[in-house]
Structure formats: structure tokens, C-alpha cells
Design a protein around this motif. Structure first.
Motif, PDB file in Angstrom:
ATOM      1  N   MET A  10       0.952  -1.279  -0.047  1.00 32.84           N
ATOM      2  CA  MET A  10      -0.031   0.136   0.022  1.00 32.84           C
ATOM      3  C   MET A  10       0.858   1.336  -0.039  1.00 32.84           C
ATOM      4  N   ASN A  11       0.519   2.422  -0.674  1.00 35.94           N
ATOM      5  CA  ASN A  11       1.144   3.578  -0.893  1.00 35.94           C
ATOM      6  C   ASN A  11       1.313   4.130   0.345  1.00 35.94           C
ATOM      7  N   LYS A  12       2.633   4.917   0.722  1.00 30.01           N
ATOM      8  CA  LYS A  12       2.666   5.618   1.930  1.00 30.01           C
ATOM      9  C   LYS A  12       2.058   6.930   1.765  1.00 30.01           C
ATOM     10  N   LEU A  13       1.547   7.542   2.903  1.00 31.40           N
ATOM     11  CA  LEU A  13       1.049   8.902   3.112  1.00 31.40           C
ATOM     12  C   LEU A  13       1.866   9.784   2.680  1.00 31.40           C
ATOM     13  N   GLN A  14       1.492  10.833   1.802  1.00 26.96           N
ATOM     14  CA  GLN A  14       2.264  11.921   1.052  1.00 26.96           C
ATOM     15  C   GLN A  14       1.933  13.195   1.667  1.00 26.96           C
ATOM     16  N   GLU A  15       2.639  14.066   1.498  1.00 23.05           N
ATOM     17  CA  GLU A  15       2.312  15.532   1.940  1.00 23.05           C
ATOM     18  C   GLU A  15       1.042  15.893   1.231  1.00 23.05           C
ATOM     19  N   HIS A  16       0.388  16.703   2.044  1.00 24.04           N
ATOM     20  CA  HIS A  16      -1.022  17.427   1.621  1.00 24.04           C
ATOM     21  C   HIS A  16      -1.046  18.838   2.132  1.00 24.04           C
ATOM     22  N   VAL A  17      -2.100  19.466   1.887  1.00 27.36           N
ATOM     23  CA  VAL A  17      -1.887  21.316   2.215  1.00 27.36           C
ATOM     24  C   VAL A  17      -1.889  21.043   3.627  1.00 27.36           C
ATOM     25  N   TYR A  18      -2.685  19.929   4.524  1.00 30.48           N
ATOM     26  CA  TYR A  18      -2.803  20.051   5.906  1.00 30.48           C
ATOM     27  C   TYR A  18      -1.648  18.907   6.525  1.00 30.48           C
ATOM     28  N   LEU A  19      -1.414  17.995   5.781  1.00 29.57           N
ATOM     29  CA  LEU A  19      -0.280  16.929   5.759  1.00 29.57           C
ATOM     30  C   LEU A  19       1.129  17.504   5.915  1.00 29.57           C
ATOM     31  N   THR A  20       1.595  18.114   6.793  1.00 30.36           N
ATOM     32  CA  THR A  20       2.957  18.655   6.742  1.00 30.36           C
ATOM     33  C   THR A  20       3.905  17.539   7.202  1.00 30.36           C
ATOM     34  N   GLU A  21       5.163  17.933   7.206  1.00 27.88           N
ATOM     35  CA  GLU A  21       6.142  16.982   7.671  1.00 27.88           C
ATOM     36  C   GLU A  21       6.119  16.652   9.069  1.00 27.88           C
ATOM     37  N   THR A  22       5.554  17.753   9.870  1.00 25.36           N
ATOM     38  CA  THR A  22       5.648  17.448  11.297  1.00 25.36           C
ATOM     39  C   THR A  22       4.367  16.392  11.538  1.00 25.36           C
ATOM     40  N   ILE A  23       3.278  16.677  10.801  1.00 21.55           N
ATOM     41  CA  ILE A  23       2.179  15.831  11.123  1.00 21.55           C
ATOM     42  C   ILE A  23       2.368  14.507  10.852  1.00 21.55           C
ATOM     43  N   LEU A  24       3.076  14.235   9.549  1.00 21.06           N
ATOM     44  CA  LEU A  24       3.511  12.885   9.180  1.00 21.06           C
ATOM     45  C   LEU A  24       4.093  12.136  10.009  1.00 21.06           C
ATOM     46  N   ARG A  25       5.136  13.016  10.650  1.00 17.64           N
ATOM     47  CA  ARG A  25       6.153  12.409  11.684  1.00 17.64           C
ATOM     48  C   ARG A  25       5.251  11.883  12.710  1.00 17.64           C
ATOM     49  N   ILE A  26       4.295  12.653  13.294  1.00 19.32           N
ATOM     50  CA  ILE A  26       3.560  12.458  14.141  1.00 19.32           C
ATOM     51  C   ILE A  26       2.614  10.937  14.183  1.00 19.32           C
ATOM     52  N   LEU A  27       2.074  11.061  12.896  1.00 20.85           N
ATOM     53  CA  LEU A  27       1.441   9.791  12.398  1.00 20.85           C
ATOM     54  C   LEU A  27       2.157   8.791  12.434  1.00 20.85           C
ATOM     55  N   LYS A  28       3.361   8.880  11.985  1.00 23.40           N
ATOM     56  CA  LYS A  28       4.139   7.675  11.722  1.00 23.40           C
ATOM     57  C   LYS A  28       4.498   6.980  13.182  1.00 23.40           C
ATOM     58  N   GLN A  29       4.792   7.997  14.229  1.00 22.13           N
ATOM     59  CA  GLN A  29       5.248   7.671  15.514  1.00 22.13           C
ATOM     60  C   GLN A  29       3.988   6.894  16.029  1.00 22.13           C
ATOM     61  N   ASN A  30       2.720   6.912  15.431  1.00 26.35           N
ATOM     62  CA  ASN A  30       1.249   6.365  16.074  1.00 26.35           C
ATOM     63  C   ASN A  30       1.203   5.247  15.102  1.00 26.35           C
ATOM     64  N   ARG A  31       2.237   4.671  14.489  1.00 25.06           N
ATOM     65  CA  ARG A  31       1.952   3.705  13.428  1.00 25.06           C
ATOM     66  C   ARG A  31       0.908   3.779  12.305  1.00 25.06           C
ATOM     67  N   ILE A  32       0.786   5.196  11.918  1.00 28.06           N
ATOM     68  CA  ILE A  32      -0.135   5.552  10.875  1.00 28.06           C
ATOM     69  C   ILE A  32       0.611   5.761   9.581  1.00 28.06           C
ATOM     70  N   ILE A  33       1.292   4.980   8.776  1.00 24.78           N
ATOM     71  CA  ILE A  33       2.172   5.156   7.802  1.00 24.78           C
ATOM     72  C   ILE A  33       1.459   4.955   6.442  1.00 24.78           C
ATOM     73  N   THR A  34       0.689   4.071   5.980  1.00 20.09           N
ATOM     74  CA  THR A  34       0.078   4.183   4.697  1.00 20.09           C
ATOM     75  C   THR A  34      -1.168   4.649   4.667  1.00 20.09           C
ATOM     76  N   ILE A  35      -1.540   4.787   3.400  1.00 20.98           N
ATOM     77  CA  ILE A  35      -2.843   5.451   3.161  1.00 20.98           C
ATOM     78  C   ILE A  35      -4.014   4.408   3.803  1.00 20.98           C
ATOM     79  N   LEU A  36      -3.776   3.137   3.875  1.00 19.11           N
ATOM     80  CA  LEU A  36      -4.828   2.311   4.322  1.00 19.11           C
ATOM     81  C   LEU A  36      -4.957   2.604   5.703  1.00 19.11           C
TER      82      LEU A  36
END
Length: 330
Positions: A1-27
Motif C-alpha cells: 500500500m502507498n505511503k501517506l504523502q504531503e498534503h495541504v494539511y499534512l505537513t512533515e511534522t504531522i506525518l512524523r506524528i502519524l508515523k510515531q503512532n503507526r499510521i504510515i500508509t494510506i490504508l
């Protein structure tokens, strides 16, 4: 499954927070509770829903109405006639469009002869183009020329027909995958393409038999996926040639244990024929034609029995007979 990519609201900081909570992919993002995502990212609920909608728009399939599907069903071509009367009668209408067809048989059963005759018939009366993928190096332009000469065609007509049969030589499975991928992406464009014939697939797969890492199965799966996509998207027929293997078991019956003993033991031979490419391949073709060369053979003609099975009802086997002569397959 594709990984989450940057969006208008999904900044690098938010993506890092999500990754720390095991939210890595689009699914992972789509399956997570919206309120929890809002708490983690400090985004409000409408922003989370907007991100989800953007993901759906980008990765979801296009919607097609029922009326469009119905119109496509009654207007699109479903079969390509083979031009061989007995075979077309057995197949009902011909080679199915949008599905995979297999031609199988023992060595020397006439598989390549049938494929070359089909290629001639497909292009003979129309502007259709056939892509003939030769993996054995035994495609015979001379044989096709002799068949056309036997039908009394002029050199000009023969040249036109032979130009419509595009021959490509492929020597390994990776080359076949690249070729199909190029057709899919439009890198290789073939106008009026109606049929792709691969003669034969086992020649490419035998190179990977015995691999412990199942890389051969991975390659086969990619070939199947590309073939299915192209046959449906381009509305073409797709024929793969397969090999049939023959195993003979010898059972020996000892007559000493019976009342009527003989000096020589009785020998019983059990023959078993199997289609190559393994169990995974068995359910892939929608139509399977098994060729069996009969012993009823003359100097000018060879008779071949064709057993036809459909994936809808594999237990129902139909059969017909075709003849191979100097005039081709009839």
C-alpha cells in the motif's frame, strides 16, 4: 500500500506524528478513527474528512453507470472468429475478447501451426494487426508464405497480409513483462491491434523453475495481470501457448500369486498428461484448447483432435477435428 504523502494539511511534522503512532500508509489513515486523527494531528474534523476525500478521488476507480455498462456490453466485440469452421462451431463464436485463451498439447501436436494459421486468418479479411511473440525462435515466415501461395494469393496480397503480422522475439520473462508494460503505458503503440499470441510461455518460465524465492511465480503473476488488463482495455484476444507433459507409470503384476501363472509378468502402463506452469496457472485461462495429434496420418494431411474447455464449466469438454496440410489448418 502507498505511503501517506504531503498534503495541504499534512505537513512533515504531522506525518512524523502519524508515523510515531503507526499510521504510515494510506490504508492506515483511512481505517483509523477520524476523531483520533483529529486529536493526534490537531486538525479539525472537516480537514480530516477533506484529506480522506482527496485520497478517494486520487486512488478510487472511476464510476460507471449501469446504462453505460449495458451499452458497452451490447456494442463491444466479444469474439474473434478463427476462420476454421469446425473450430468456430465448437468455440461457439471464436476466440473470446477480453479474456485469456490457452493452446496446449504435447510436443509436435501442431500448436505453432495453429497459431500461425490463426494469425493469418485474423488479418486476412480486415485491417487487424496481430502481435506474434515468439519465444522459441521458430516462427516461419516461409511457412506462412507457402500457405498463402496455396490459396492462390498474389505476391502483393501476401506482402500486405504478412506485414499485418508483427513478430517480436523474446528470450526471457523480464523482456515479456517490459513489452506488455510498454503497450499498457502507450510507449509502444500498435494501431488496430486485435490479437496477441505468445508462443510459448513455458519457454520463459522454465528458466525460473526450482527457484526457492518464488521469483518465477512473481513474474508469471505480473504477466497475467498485464495480459488481463490489455485484453480488457484494448478489447483484444490474448493467446498463450502451453506445453503438455506426459508421465507414464509402470505397474507390474506378479502372476505367481494367481491360479493361472505365466512365465512372463504382465505389464500395465498408466499414462498421465499434465498442463505445465503449475496449479496457479490452471484457473487463469478462460478458454483452453488441448491439441492431440492422431495417428490417422497421410502424406498430405495430418488430423488433430481439439478438446475445448471453458472456465465456466471445466467438466464439460467439447471436441472437434482439424486438418493440417500444405494449405494450412482447415
Amino acid at each position: 500500500m502507498n505511503k501517506l504523502q504531503e498534503h495541504v494539511y499534512l505537513t512533515e511534522t504531522i506525518l512524523r506524528i502519524l508515523k510515531q503512532n503507526r499510521i504510515i500508509t494510506i490504508l492506515d489513515f483511512l481505517q483509523e478513527d477520524a476523531e483520533k486523527l483529529s486529536t493526534l494531528t490537531k486538525l479539525n474534523l472537516p480537514q480530516i474528512l477533506e484529506i480522506r476525500q482527496a485520497i478517494f478521488n486520487k486512488h478510487s476507480a472511476n464510476l460507471i453507470s449501469g446504462s453505460t455498462l449495458f451499452i458497452n456490453n451490447i456494442t463491444t466485440k466479444k469474439f474473434i472468429p478463427t476462420g476454421i469452421n469446425s473450430l468456430d462451431t465448437t468455440l461457439v463464436s471464436g476466440i473470446p475478447v477480453g479474456l485469456i485463451t490457452e493452446i496446449c498439447g504435447l510436443a509436435g501436436s501442431g500448436k505453432s501451426q495453429l497459431c500461425m494459421q490463426l494469425a493469418i486468418n485474423f488479418v486476412k479479411e480486415s485491417n487487424n494487426i496481430v502481435l506474434y511473440i515468439d519465444t522459441k525462435g521458430d516462427f516461419s515466415a516461409v511457412r506462412i508464405q507457402k500457405i498463402l501461395e496455396a490459396h492462390g494469393l498474389s505476391h502483393k496480397d501476401m506482402a500486405v497480409i504478412m506485414l499485418k503480422i508483427r513478430v517480436v522475439y523474446i528470450w526471457n520473462i523480464e523482456e515479456l513483462i517490459r513489452l506488455l508494460e510498454n503497450i499498457k503505458k502507450g510507449v509502444l503503440k500498435i494501431e488496430n491491434l486485435s490479437m496477441i499470441i505468445v508462443d510459448s510461455l513455458p519457454c520463459l518460465m522454465f528458466q525460473h523453475f526450482g527457484d526457492n524465492n518464488n521469483i518465477g511465480l512473481t513474474f508469471l503473476n505480473r504477466v497475467i495481470n498485464y495480459s488481463r488488463y490489455l485484453s480488457k482495455e484494448l478489447q483484444i484476444g490474448f493467446i498463450f501457448v502451453n506445453i503438455q507433459t506426459r508421465w507414464i507409470d509402470q505397474d507390474i503384476t506378479d502372476p505367481e500369486d494367481t491360479e493361472s501363472a505365466c512365465s512372463i509378468k504382465d505389464l500395465t502402463y498408466n499414462e498421465k498428461r499434465t498442463r505445465c506452469l503449475g496449479k496457479y496457472w490452471k484457473t487463469i485461462p478462460a478458454l483452453v484448447m488441448v491439441l492431440e495429434k492422431l495417428k490417422l496420418e497421410t502424406n498430405s494431411c495430418v488430423t488433430i483432435k481439439v478438446l475445448v474447455t471453458h472456465h465456466i464449466n471445466p467438466s464439460a469438454v467439447k471436441s472437434c477435428f482439424i486438418n493440417v496440410s500444405a494449405q494450412g489448418v482447415i
